[in-house]
Write a protein that holds these residues in place. Structure first.
Motif, PDB file in Angstrom:
ATOM      1  N   GLY A  22       0.857  -1.192   0.000  1.00 44.98           N
ATOM      2  CA  GLY A  22       0.000   0.000   0.000  1.00 44.98           C
ATOM      3  C   GLY A  22       0.887   1.235   0.000  1.00 44.98           C
ATOM      4  O   GLY A  22       1.766   1.374  -0.836  1.00 44.98           O
ATOM      5  N   ASP A  29       0.284  -3.300   4.674  1.00 46.68           N
ATOM      6  CA  ASP A  29      -0.732  -2.269   4.848  1.00 46.68           C
ATOM      7  C   ASP A  29      -2.079  -3.002   4.978  1.00 46.68           C
ATOM      8  O   ASP A  29      -2.591  -3.543   3.994  1.00 46.68           O
ATOM      9  N   GLU A  31      -5.119  -2.061   5.475  1.00 47.24           N
ATOM     10  CA  GLU A  31      -6.257  -1.534   4.713  1.00 47.24           C
ATOM     11  C   GLU A  31      -6.221  -2.054   3.281  1.00 47.24           C
ATOM     12  O   GLU A  31      -7.222  -2.464   2.704  1.00 47.24           O
ATOM     13  N   ARG A  32      -5.032  -2.023   2.723  1.00 47.42           N
ATOM     14  CA  ARG A  32      -4.822  -2.516   1.354  1.00 47.42           C
ATOM     15  C   ARG A  32      -5.167  -3.998   1.281  1.00 47.42           C
ATOM     16  O   ARG A  32      -5.817  -4.467   0.362  1.00 47.42           O
ATOM     17  N   SER A  35      -8.831  -4.532   1.213  1.00 47.25           N
ATOM     18  CA  SER A  35      -9.455  -4.206  -0.076  1.00 47.25           C
ATOM     19  C   SER A  35      -9.134  -5.295  -1.112  1.00 47.25           C
ATOM     20  O   SER A  35     -10.004  -5.673  -1.911  1.00 47.25           O
ATOM     21  N   ILE A  36      -7.937  -5.863  -1.070  1.00 47.63           N
ATOM     22  CA  ILE A  36      -7.607  -6.972  -1.984  1.00 47.63           C
ATOM     23  C   ILE A  36      -8.490  -8.182  -1.652  1.00 47.63           C
ATOM     24  O   ILE A  36      -9.044  -8.834  -2.540  1.00 47.63           O
ATOM     25  N   LYS A 165       2.177  -3.533 -10.241  1.00 44.98           N
ATOM     26  CA  LYS A 165       1.826  -2.121 -10.021  1.00 44.98           C
ATOM     27  C   LYS A 165       1.814  -1.331 -11.336  1.00 44.98           C
ATOM     28  O   LYS A 165       1.611  -0.124 -11.317  1.00 44.98           O
ATOM     29  N   ASN A 220      -3.493  -2.032  -8.535  1.00 39.61           N
ATOM     30  CA  ASN A 220      -3.884  -0.801  -7.840  1.00 39.61           C
ATOM     31  C   ASN A 220      -5.184  -0.197  -8.367  1.00 39.61           C
ATOM     32  O   ASN A 220      -5.734   0.711  -7.764  1.00 39.61           O
ATOM     33  N   ARG A 222      -8.891  -0.757  -8.718  1.00 33.75           N
ATOM     34  CA  ARG A 222      -9.884  -1.678  -8.161  1.00 33.75           C
ATOM     35  C   ARG A 222     -10.775  -2.268  -9.263  1.00 33.75           C
ATOM     36  O   ARG A 222     -11.147  -1.589 -10.203  1.00 33.75           O
TER      37      ARG A 222
END
Ligand code: UDP
Length: 239
Positions: A22, A29, A31-32, A35-36, A165, A220, A222
């Motif tokens: 992230g 990370d 949060e990352r 989300s993944i 990325k 990255n 979404r």
């Protein structure tokens, strides 16, 4: 309107350690990660069989140890353990989303993860569980990209989804060379001959010899995992 169907029934998703960084420069990370995990669950909900090969570069890579004078095999063992750490975190994140998972490690670490037994992994996938592979192939001098290619073949995945990325394979590094052009499709041989850094040569050769396509795409953005699974043009297809 006809219901859209996934293009693949079983995929192997290669998540590099970098994907978990992230905004950080080291570590995970969370949060990352969440989300993944949510994106993966959405794909799983379409009845797509998913196995994930998790990398470890966000924590440790063997080369870092060798640069500091370590023995390569020992340094790679540290890298392998880094992937196990990521595997534990990814399992936790997926289970928080309500997905049933199995963590399968290529090195024996029984109280943390199952050993790799091919038929057992196939049975997990048939029962709709997401399988997380860690510890690569369990031996030094390899990468998790090669492990991804090997396991994808063993579990009869139809494609490797290589999450990165950048949004595909370019003639040069698009982050440093503004003239770099993106390929929509490219052959395995071109990747090897042009020295493009898609996956390491061992991984590409294994895919080439067994006609296993690779889709390289940007994690990255979404929704890209879903797009790749639905057969939409996302990134570059190596075949
Ligand atoms: N590694 C290894 N054998 C394997 C897979 C990985 O020794 O089969 C070690 C190696 O040191 C590597 C590290 O684990 O640098 C982390 O894997 P990788 O670099 O492939 O992770 P990623 O780049 O995907 O984050």
């Amino acid at each position: 309107m006809p219901e859209l169907k996934p293009a693949y029934k079983r995929v192997l998703l290669k998540l590099s350690g970098e994907a978990l960084l992230g905004g950080l420069t080291y570590g995970i990370d969370f949060e990352r990660m969440t989300s993944i995990a949510r994106e993966i669950k959405e794909v799983r909900d379409l009845d797509v069989g998913i196995a994930i090969m998790i990398g470890g570069g966000n924590i440790f890579r063997g080369v870092r140890g060798t640069e500091a004078g370590m023995d390569r095999a020992s340094a790679d063992q540290m890298g392998l353990l880094a992937t196990v750490i990521n595997g534990i975190a990814l399992q936790d994140a997926l289970e928080k989303e309500g997905v049933v998972t199995r963590h399968v490690s290529a090195i024996e670490i029984k109280s943390v993860a199952e050993p790799f037994i091919r038929r057992r992994v196939l049975s997990h996938l048939e029962q709709g569980r997401i399988v997380i592979f860690s510890a690569g192939i369990g031996s030094p001098y390899f990468t998790t990209d090669t492990a991804a290619a090997l396991r994808a073949l063993e579990i009869r995945a139809e494609v490797i989804l290589k999450a990165t990325k950048v949004d595909g394979v370019y003639t040069a590094d698009p982050l440093t060379d503004l003239t770099a052009q993106k390929f929509e499709t490219i052959s395995y041989l071109d990747v090897i001959q042009r020295g493009l850094r898609v996956m390491d040569t061992t991984a590409i050769s294994l895919c080439k010899d067994n006609n296993l396509p690779i889709i390289v795409f940007n994690l990255n953005e979404r929704g890209n995992i879903m797009k790749a699974v639905m057969g939409e043009n996302v990134g570059t297809k190596v075949s």
